[in-house]
Design an enzyme around this catalytic site. Structure first.
Site, PDB file in Angstrom:
ATOM      1  CE1 TYR A   1      -8.400  -4.317   2.416  1.00 33.28           C
ATOM      2  CE2 TYR A   1      -8.806  -3.286   4.530  1.00 33.28           C
ATOM      3  CZ  TYR A   1      -8.029  -4.095   3.738  1.00 33.28           C
ATOM      4  OH  TYR A   1      -6.894  -4.671   4.244  1.00 33.28           O
ATOM      5  NE  ARG A   2      -4.325  -1.290   4.435  1.00 33.68           N
ATOM      6  CZ  ARG A   2      -3.788  -2.191   5.247  1.00 33.68           C
ATOM      7  NH1 ARG A   2      -4.418  -3.314   5.490  1.00 33.68           N
ATOM      8  NH2 ARG A   2      -2.639  -1.960   5.820  1.00 33.68           N
TER       9      ARG A   2
ATOM     10  CG  HIS B   1       2.999  -7.540  -2.231  1.00 33.96           C
ATOM     11  ND1 HIS B   1       1.869  -7.190  -1.549  1.00 33.96           N
ATOM     12  CD2 HIS B   1       3.988  -7.557  -1.315  1.00 33.96           C
ATOM     13  CE1 HIS B   1       2.154  -7.009  -0.280  1.00 33.96           C
ATOM     14  NE2 HIS B   1       3.433  -7.221  -0.100  1.00 33.96           N
TER      15      HIS B   1
ATOM     16  CE1 TYR C   1      -3.799  -2.352   0.253  1.00 31.47           C
ATOM     17  CE2 TYR C   1      -2.606  -3.343   2.083  1.00 31.47           C
ATOM     18  CZ  TYR C   1      -3.629  -3.383   1.158  1.00 31.47           C
ATOM     19  OH  TYR C   1      -4.469  -4.457   1.126  1.00 31.47           O
TER      20      TYR C   1
ATOM     21  CG  ASP D   1      -1.969 -12.950   6.429  1.00 30.50           C
ATOM     22  OD1 ASP D   1      -2.474 -13.847   7.117  1.00 30.50           O
ATOM     23  OD2 ASP D   1      -2.419 -12.603   5.320  1.00 30.50           O
TER      24      ASP D   1
HETATM   25  P1  FAD Z   1       2.186   2.084   8.967  1.00 25.28           P
HETATM   26  O1  FAD Z   1       2.892   1.855   7.688  1.00 25.28           O
HETATM   27  O2  FAD Z   1       2.925   2.752  10.035  1.00 25.28           O
HETATM   28  O3  FAD Z   1       0.845   2.900   8.744  1.00 25.28           O
HETATM   29  C1  FAD Z   1      -0.165   2.544   7.876  1.00 25.28           C
HETATM   30  C2  FAD Z   1      -0.888   3.787   7.373  1.00 25.28           C
HETATM   31  O4  FAD Z   1      -1.490   4.521   8.420  1.00 25.28           O
HETATM   32  C3  FAD Z   1       0.017   4.771   6.665  1.00 25.28           C
HETATM   33  O5  FAD Z   1      -0.673   5.208   5.531  1.00 25.28           O
HETATM   34  C4  FAD Z   1       0.222   5.920   7.606  1.00 25.28           C
HETATM   35  O6  FAD Z   1       0.285   7.141   6.968  1.00 25.28           O
HETATM   36  C5  FAD Z   1      -0.994   5.869   8.500  1.00 25.28           C
HETATM   37  N1  FAD Z   1      -0.566   6.083   9.878  1.00 25.28           N
HETATM   38  C6  FAD Z   1       0.261   5.270  10.564  1.00 25.28           C
HETATM   39  N2  FAD Z   1       0.430   5.712  11.798  1.00 25.28           N
HETATM   40  C7  FAD Z   1      -0.281   6.847  11.905  1.00 25.28           C
HETATM   41  C8  FAD Z   1      -0.505   7.747  12.984  1.00 25.28           C
HETATM   42  N3  FAD Z   1       0.031   7.521  14.174  1.00 25.28           N
HETATM   43  N4  FAD Z   1      -1.306   8.808  12.776  1.00 25.28           N
HETATM   44  C9  FAD Z   1      -1.889   9.001  11.565  1.00 25.28           C
HETATM   45  N5  FAD Z   1      -1.712   8.166  10.513  1.00 25.28           N
HETATM   46  C10 FAD Z   1      -0.929   7.098  10.681  1.00 25.28           C
HETATM   47  N6  FAD Z   1      -2.344  -6.062   6.298  1.00 25.28           N
HETATM   48  C11 FAD Z   1      -3.449  -6.443   6.979  1.00 25.28           C
HETATM   49  O7  FAD Z   1      -4.188  -5.592   7.482  1.00 25.28           O
HETATM   50  N7  FAD Z   1      -3.760  -7.754   7.111  1.00 25.28           N
HETATM   51  C12 FAD Z   1      -2.984  -8.731   6.598  1.00 25.28           C
HETATM   52  O8  FAD Z   1      -3.273  -9.909   6.790  1.00 25.28           O
HETATM   53  C13 FAD Z   1      -1.822  -8.358   5.863  1.00 25.28           C
HETATM   54  N8  FAD Z   1      -1.039  -9.295   5.281  1.00 25.28           N
HETATM   55  C14 FAD Z   1       0.099  -8.911   4.630  1.00 25.28           C
HETATM   56  C15 FAD Z   1       0.904  -9.900   4.051  1.00 25.28           C
HETATM   57  C16 FAD Z   1       2.079  -9.553   3.392  1.00 25.28           C
HETATM   58  C17 FAD Z   1       2.957 -10.631   2.809  1.00 25.28           C
HETATM   59  C18 FAD Z   1       2.477  -8.202   3.337  1.00 25.28           C
HETATM   60  C19 FAD Z   1       3.793  -7.801   2.740  1.00 25.28           C
HETATM   61  C20 FAD Z   1       1.667  -7.210   3.869  1.00 25.28           C
HETATM   62  C21 FAD Z   1       0.465  -7.547   4.519  1.00 25.28           C
HETATM   63  N9  FAD Z   1      -0.388  -6.572   5.082  1.00 25.28           N
HETATM   64  C22 FAD Z   1      -1.520  -6.968   5.747  1.00 25.28           C
HETATM   65  C23 FAD Z   1      -0.128  -5.132   4.868  1.00 25.28           C
HETATM   66  C24 FAD Z   1       0.768  -4.454   5.935  1.00 25.28           C
HETATM   67  O9  FAD Z   1       1.997  -5.138   6.061  1.00 25.28           O
HETATM   68  C25 FAD Z   1       0.122  -4.352   7.315  1.00 25.28           C
HETATM   69  O10 FAD Z   1      -1.163  -3.805   7.244  1.00 25.28           O
HETATM   70  C26 FAD Z   1       0.958  -3.510   8.276  1.00 25.28           C
HETATM   71  O11 FAD Z   1       0.493  -3.699   9.599  1.00 25.28           O
HETATM   72  C27 FAD Z   1       0.931  -2.019   7.942  1.00 25.28           C
HETATM   73  O12 FAD Z   1       2.126  -1.421   8.313  1.00 25.28           O
HETATM   74  P2  FAD Z   1       2.331  -0.667   9.710  1.00 25.28           P
HETATM   75  O13 FAD Z   1       1.552  -1.411  10.722  1.00 25.28           O
HETATM   76  O14 FAD Z   1       3.786  -0.510   9.929  1.00 25.28           O
HETATM   77  O15 FAD Z   1       1.589   0.698   9.486  1.00 25.28           O
END
Ligand code: FAD
Length: 544
Positions: free
Chosen positions: A487-488, A406, A106, A167
């Site tokens: 949804y995203r 991806h 994303y 995941d």
């Molecule tokens: P961040 O990258 O820190 O934030 C996500 C978003 O929220 C960003 O756009 C950011 O701008 C905003 N944000 C973050 N923190 C704040 C804040 N404090 N205030 C305001 N805005 C903020 N995702 C799922 O949900 N479910 C899954 O099962 C899943 N499976 C995955 C499988 C694979 C193989 C991969 C590579 C990815 C997968 N993901 C999945 C996507 C992703 O890895 C996760 O959602 C991950 O938790 C998001 O990264 P993060 O938690 O570090 O969030």
């Protein structure tokens, strides 16, 4: 450190003079400590999931230099976040908050506007502020990962509480929840399970939502709504505030659990299967956000390159996928349903018997006995995840191609067989058109399902990037014509996706813009996030 002296040309945000930007960075260094302000003037290093960059998208579908930060800053508390926001307003510098930046598929850690200053909240704001073993709640800062929360609960010996994890367990509880991410226990809808936010607004004030606004309250994490308008919604997937604390509910240990898996022979079985799933899911006989995964993922999650199976051009032929699936412990199939039943044995048995009777109505349906599966079979990863134990095995399918990256297409649909088939056929047709292997997985929520289609591409090959981008753009438009919305989405697709939510002459977009202009008059916070542009940027060619 003086900016601009590294080995890569520093990207300065548009509209600010270089000298003034350097002066602004110096001032920020004086405020936060120079060690907490890093300019992004070194070569971009992609790393991997656990050692990911916070300067750019490590899985780019546009040019490497398109979504890059000018600098990264590391606040240590809410007050420092306020200082950064006031600084950004003074100099009109776009800022972009991340919790941990593992938003892979994303946009990762990248900002939407090139040259923004990324606020990496997670590095220093990573405290678990509270775990309440009586109320089954916790209060966390942005840098708390699913692993950290899980391990802390284990270390405290709280066997009666589970967390829910996506995941991959390396992400942030706050970041994932704000992006409305999904996990796989009955607490899998993370946004629905949070309670209470602390938010720094784009003009620097701090608010607490829900009961958090009441001084002396002890219900911030137990009653999410408080009094008056429920404001939390405007802080998810938005650019209206920076969340510095979040409450989360925890699941009671159900007193037992058991994963199960069914295989279905034909692609067309999907239609009948989804019809069977709907009442069972709404009635909580099927209790978790389960996954219905296509056979190609059974191959891909082994972690081997696709060239081990097929070296020709275009999408991998179906007969080759089935030929290899036949040799695997799960045997040949078109779809696998991964689910879990919760509770003591007699309660599980009641539910599993119903599920078995219903699933077997589909000719050729097979229940795969977990006892027949080796320890390294993917099933056991799903088993851990659906029991709230963080894992990393899901990363393996990213190795399907060299330099594996991806990007996701994630439309929402009703839990209906006809909708599932329509989306499946649409996805297949467009993937074939662009010569891309089609990876569909249906994640069934309570009354809707997300189809998650991951396009895996070689990020070093510009043609593959373009094919992925073109395919996604056509998917988004075609799906919208049939009434399905994402949804995203990835940063570069946000304008297009936001445009599909255009009912009543883009009334929702206009409402979001009104909020944006009121809350962020200088337009400094994450311009363009979710297709919401502040007045200063609107109609100036920023939209993609
Ligand atoms: P961040 O990258 O820190 O934030 C996500 C978003 O929220 C960003 O756009 C950011 O701008 C905003 N944000 C973050 N923190 C704040 C804040 N404090 N205030 C305001 N805005 C903020 N995702 C799922 O949900 N479910 C899954 O099962 C899943 N499976 C995955 C499988 C694979 C193989 C991969 C590579 C990815 C997968 N993901 C999945 C996507 C992703 O890895 C996760 O959602 C991950 O938790 C998001 O990264 P993060 O938690 O570090 O969030």
């Amino acid at each position: 450190k003086s900016p601009g002296t590294g080995q890569r040309l520093l990207v300065i945000p548009q509209g600010i003079e270089q000298a003034r930007f350097f002066q602004a960075i110096e001032e920020l260094g004086q405020t936060l400590g120079v060690e907490n302000v890093e300019v992004n003037d070194k070569p971009l290093v992609d790393g991997w999931y656990m050692e990911h960059p916070n300067t750019h998208d490590m899985m780019p579908i546009l040019d490497d230099e398109e979504l890059v930060a000018s600098a990264v800053v590391y606040p240590s508390d809410t007050e420092e976040v306020q200082k950064i926001v006031l600084w950004a307003n003074k100099y009109r510098v776009p800022i972009f908050p991340i919790s941990m930046g593992r938003n892979l598929g994303y946009g990762g850690a990248a900002p939407r506007v090139r040259g923004s200053v990324v606020i990496d909240l997670g590095k220093r704001m990573n405290r678990i502020l509270d775990i309440n073993p009586d109320d089954y709640t916790c209060l966390v800062e942005p840098g708390v990962s699913f692993y950290a929360l899980y391990e802390t609960i284990q270390a405290k010996g709280y066997k009666h509480m589970w967390i829910d994890t996506p995941d991959l367990g390396g992400g942030s509880v706050v970041g994932n929840t704000l992006d409305r991410g999904v996990g796989y226990t009955p607490y899998g809808d993370h946004w629905a399970c949070h309670s209470g936010l602390e938010v720094v607004l784009p003009t620097g004030e701090v608010i607490r939502t829900g009961m958090g606004a009441l001084p002396g309250n002890s219900t911030w994490q137990t009653f999410p709504y408080g009094f008056g308008p429920y404001s939390d919604g405007i802080f998810s997937q938005s650019n209206f505030g920076i969340v510095t604390k979040m409450g989360m509910t925890l699941m009671p240990n159900p007193g037992g659990y058991e994963s199960f898996m069914y295989a279905f022979e034909k692609d067309e079985d999907l239609e009948a299967l989804i019809e069977i799933i709907r009442p069972l899911r709404i009635g909580s006989i099927l209790e978790n956000v389960a996954q219905v995964r296509h056979v190609i993922q059974t191959l891909a999650v082994k972690g081997r390159l696709r060239t081990n199976y097929f070296t020709g051009d275009g999408a991998i032929p179906e007969e080759i996928v089935h030929e290899h699936a036949r040799k695997m412990p799960v045997g040949d199939h078109s779809w696998l349903y991964y689910g879990m039943s919760y509770g003591p044995e007699h309660i599980r048995k009641y539910k599993l018997d119903i599920i078995d009777k219903e699933f077997r109505k589909i000719p050729g349906a097979r229940r795969i006995d977990p006892k027949t599966l080796p320890e390294d079979e993917y099933f056991w990863s799903r088993d851990r995840i659906a029991a709230g134990v963080p894992d990393l095995v899901e990363l393996l399918w990213v190795n399907w191609v060299p330099n594996g990256s991806h990007v996701a297409f994630s439309p929402v649909s009703p839990i209906r067989g006809t909708d599932a088939m329509k989306l499946f056929n649409m996805g297949k047709r467009l993937h074939d058109k662009y010569g891309i292997d089609f990876f569909p997985a249906f994640c069934v929520g309570l009354r809707e399902m997300h189809l998650i289609v991951e396009i895996v591409f070689d990020k070093k090959d510009p043609k593959k990037r373009k094919a992925a981008n073109d395919c996604l753009r056509e998917l988004i438009d075609d799906a919208a014509k049939e009434g399905y919305g994402e949804y995203r989405t990835h940063l570069v697709l946000m304008d297009q996706v936001a445009g599909t939510y255009g009912w009543n002459d883009n009334a929702l977009k206009k409402f979001n813009e009104k909020l944006k202009d009121a809350l962020d008059p200088n337009g400094i916070l994450a311009p363009g996030k979710s297709g919401i542009w502040p007045a200063r940027y609107r109609k100036r060619g920023w939209e993609l």
